[in-house]
Design a protein around this motif. Structure first.
Motif, short mmCIF file in Angstrom:
data_model
loop_
_atom_site.label_atom_id
_atom_site.label_comp_id
_atom_site.label_asym_id
_atom_site.label_seq_id
_atom_site.Cartn_x
_atom_site.Cartn_y
_atom_site.Cartn_z
N LYS A 23 8.17 -15.66 15.95
CA LYS A 23 7.53 -15.04 17.10
C LYS A 23 8.17 -15.45 18.43
O LYS A 23 8.29 -14.64 19.35
N SER A 24 8.61 -16.70 18.51
CA SER A 24 9.12 -17.22 19.80
C SER A 24 10.36 -16.47 20.26
O SER A 24 10.58 -16.30 21.46
N VAL A 25 11.17 -16.01 19.32
CA VAL A 25 12.42 -15.33 19.69
C VAL A 25 12.47 -13.89 19.18
O VAL A 25 13.47 -13.19 19.38
N LEU A 26 11.37 -13.45 18.53
CA LEU A 26 11.32 -12.10 17.95
C LEU A 26 12.55 -11.83 17.08
O LEU A 26 13.21 -10.79 17.17
N GLU A 27 12.83 -12.80 16.23
CA GLU A 27 14.00 -12.71 15.35
C GLU A 27 13.56 -12.63 13.90
O GLU A 27 12.70 -13.40 13.46
N LYS A 28 14.15 -11.69 13.16
CA LYS A 28 13.83 -11.58 11.74
C LYS A 28 14.53 -12.69 10.98
O LYS A 28 15.75 -12.83 11.06
N MET A 29 13.76 -13.48 10.26
CA MET A 29 14.35 -14.59 9.51
C MET A 29 14.39 -14.34 8.01
O MET A 29 15.11 -15.01 7.28
N LEU A 30 13.63 -13.35 7.52
CA LEU A 30 13.60 -13.10 6.08
C LEU A 30 13.16 -11.67 5.81
O LEU A 30 12.30 -11.12 6.51
N GLU A 31 13.77 -11.08 4.82
CA GLU A 31 13.42 -9.71 4.41
C GLU A 31 13.56 -9.59 2.90
O GLU A 31 14.49 -10.14 2.31
N ALA A 32 12.63 -8.89 2.27
CA ALA A 32 12.69 -8.68 0.82
C ALA A 32 12.06 -7.34 0.48
O ALA A 32 11.16 -6.86 1.18
N LYS A 33 12.57 -6.73 -0.58
CA LYS A 33 12.00 -5.49 -1.11
C LYS A 33 11.65 -5.73 -2.57
O LYS A 33 12.47 -6.22 -3.35
N VAL A 34 10.42 -5.37 -2.93
CA VAL A 34 9.97 -5.57 -4.31
C VAL A 34 9.39 -4.26 -4.82
O VAL A 34 8.47 -3.70 -4.21
N THR A 35 9.94 -3.78 -5.93
CA THR A 35 9.42 -2.56 -6.56
C THR A 35 8.48 -2.96 -7.69
O THR A 35 8.87 -3.70 -8.60
N LEU A 36 7.27 -2.47 -7.62
CA LEU A 36 6.26 -2.78 -8.64
C LEU A 36 6.15 -1.60 -9.60
O LEU A 36 5.82 -0.48 -9.20
N HIS A 37 6.42 -1.87 -10.88
CA HIS A 37 6.27 -0.86 -11.94
C HIS A 37 4.96 -1.16 -12.67
O HIS A 37 4.80 -2.23 -13.25
N VAL A 38 4.07 -0.22 -12.62
CA VAL A 38 2.75 -0.39 -13.23
C VAL A 38 2.73 0.29 -14.60
O VAL A 38 3.29 1.37 -14.77
N ALA A 39 2.07 -0.36 -15.56
CA ALA A 39 2.03 0.21 -16.91
C ALA A 39 0.69 -0.08 -17.58
O ALA A 39 -0.02 -1.02 -17.21
N ALA A 40 0.38 0.75 -18.55
CA ALA A 40 -0.79 0.53 -19.41
C ALA A 40 -0.45 1.02 -20.80
O ALA A 40 0.25 2.03 -20.97
N ASN A 41 -0.91 0.31 -21.81
CA ASN A 41 -0.61 0.66 -23.19
C ASN A 41 -1.35 1.93 -23.60
O ASN A 41 -2.55 2.08 -23.35
N TYR A 42 -0.63 2.84 -24.23
CA TYR A 42 -1.28 4.00 -24.84
C TYR A 42 -1.97 3.58 -26.13
O TYR A 42 -1.54 2.63 -26.80
N SER A 43 -3.04 4.28 -26.46
CA SER A 43 -3.67 4.03 -27.76
C SER A 43 -2.74 4.53 -28.87
O SER A 43 -1.88 5.38 -28.64
#
Length: 301
Positions: free
Chosen positions: A118-138
């Motif tokens: 916040k003090s310098v308005l500088e980005k220090m870290l960035e990440a992208k996470v893709t969430l794959h959702v699943a459920a078992n079929y009967s």
């Protein structure tokens, strides 16, 4: 000074770069999951000088955030309220991971994590996470219509439910595990009240003496294949030809019984002749000889 929500969003999104490292995470519907966003340098961090922001990639949907001056969740999207959170203790150690509870099918997105000083308005870290959702079929249940239709085709029905994501449906010839032509079956996939998928597939194939088919439900996210099978056999001919231990027709049974009875009678006559030969008076011997010659003829036959 705290920025307004619109100004804050513009600031954070403007710092997002396409070259951010991307992770992929899989989670089952109803489970809890952690989406990682960790500073590789480690060390100790002053939370009063940090701003942490999680959003759904490519949208204005705020998943979770941390600002020193504002600890409320007023900017958090309603679908993530009380489900998505950050750990203050972990953030002091440089771990800004998102904790998401009770995963739903609607959570299948790419999420962006942004951490600023916040003090310098500088980005220090960035990440992208893709969430794959699943459920078992009967397990697929395959049923067969009784008998062939008027056009001589056999109909098989396959049903499976409560799975995610949308499945691939195949029918196979279990004799050689080859795929059947897609033109032979029609599949309907629909969402149920839980947001999961139900499957109904109908296969029609020409009638044959023996049909052995299987229904194959493929879940790409889980790399899982579930198979249900049904086998139908059609026999042509009389019943006695397909009995495991066939018995002869009634006429053959009667003939065999008469032959056995005749043999027993002749055997009885032979025993009587032998007894008579040894015990009967001489005057009856001629009769005994006649019987004896008959027995000998019979034996030679």
């Amino acid at each position: 000074m705290l920025l307004g929500s619109a100004g804050l969003f513009v600031l954070l999104v403007s710092g997002l770069q396409a070259g951010a490292a991307e992770q992929e995470v899989r989670a089952m519907v109803g489970s809890d999951v952690q989406l990682g966003c960790v500073d590789p340098r480690g060390g100790s961090f002053d939370l009063s000088d940090l701003m942490v922001y999680w959003q759904v990639g490519g949208s204005h949907t705020v998943v979770a955030y941390y600002f020193p001056e504002n600890s409320s969740a007023s900017h958090q999207d309603g679908q993530y309220r009380n489900r998505a959170s950050l750990s203050l203790a972990a953030m002091r150690r440089g771990d800004f991971s998102l904790h998401l509870r009770n995963v739903t099918p609607q959570d299948g997105h790419t999420f962006d994590c942004l951490v600023f000083r916040k003090s310098v308005l500088e980005k220090m870290l960035e990440a992208k996470v893709t969430l794959h959702v699943a459920a078992n079929y009967s397990l697929p249940v395959v049923s067969t219509a009784s008998g062939a239709s008027p056009d001589g085709a056999l109909t098989f029905t396959c049903m499976s439910s409560d799975g995610y994501p949308r499945p691939n449906v195949y029918w196979i010839n279990r004799t050689d595990n080859s795929l059947l032509d897609e033109a032979l079956h029609n599949s309907t996939v629909s969402r149920n009240a839980r947001g999961l998928y139900d499957v109904l597939s109908i296969l029609r194939v020409p009638q044959a003496p023996s049909v052995d088919v299987g229904c194959w439900i493929e879940n790409v996210v889980l790399q899982q294949n579930l198979t249900g099978s049904s086998r139908t056999e059609t026999f042509v001919g009389t019943t006695d030809r397909i009995t495991e231990h066939p018995a002869g027709p009634p006429e053959e049974k009667g003939a065999a019984a008469l032959i056995i009875l005749a043999v027993l009678c002749m055997a009885g006559v032979g025993v009587g002749a032998w007894v008579c030969r040894s015990r009967c008076p001489r005057g009856g011997y001629a009769g005994a000889q006649t019987v004896g010659s008959t027995l000998e003829f019979t034996d030679r036959a």
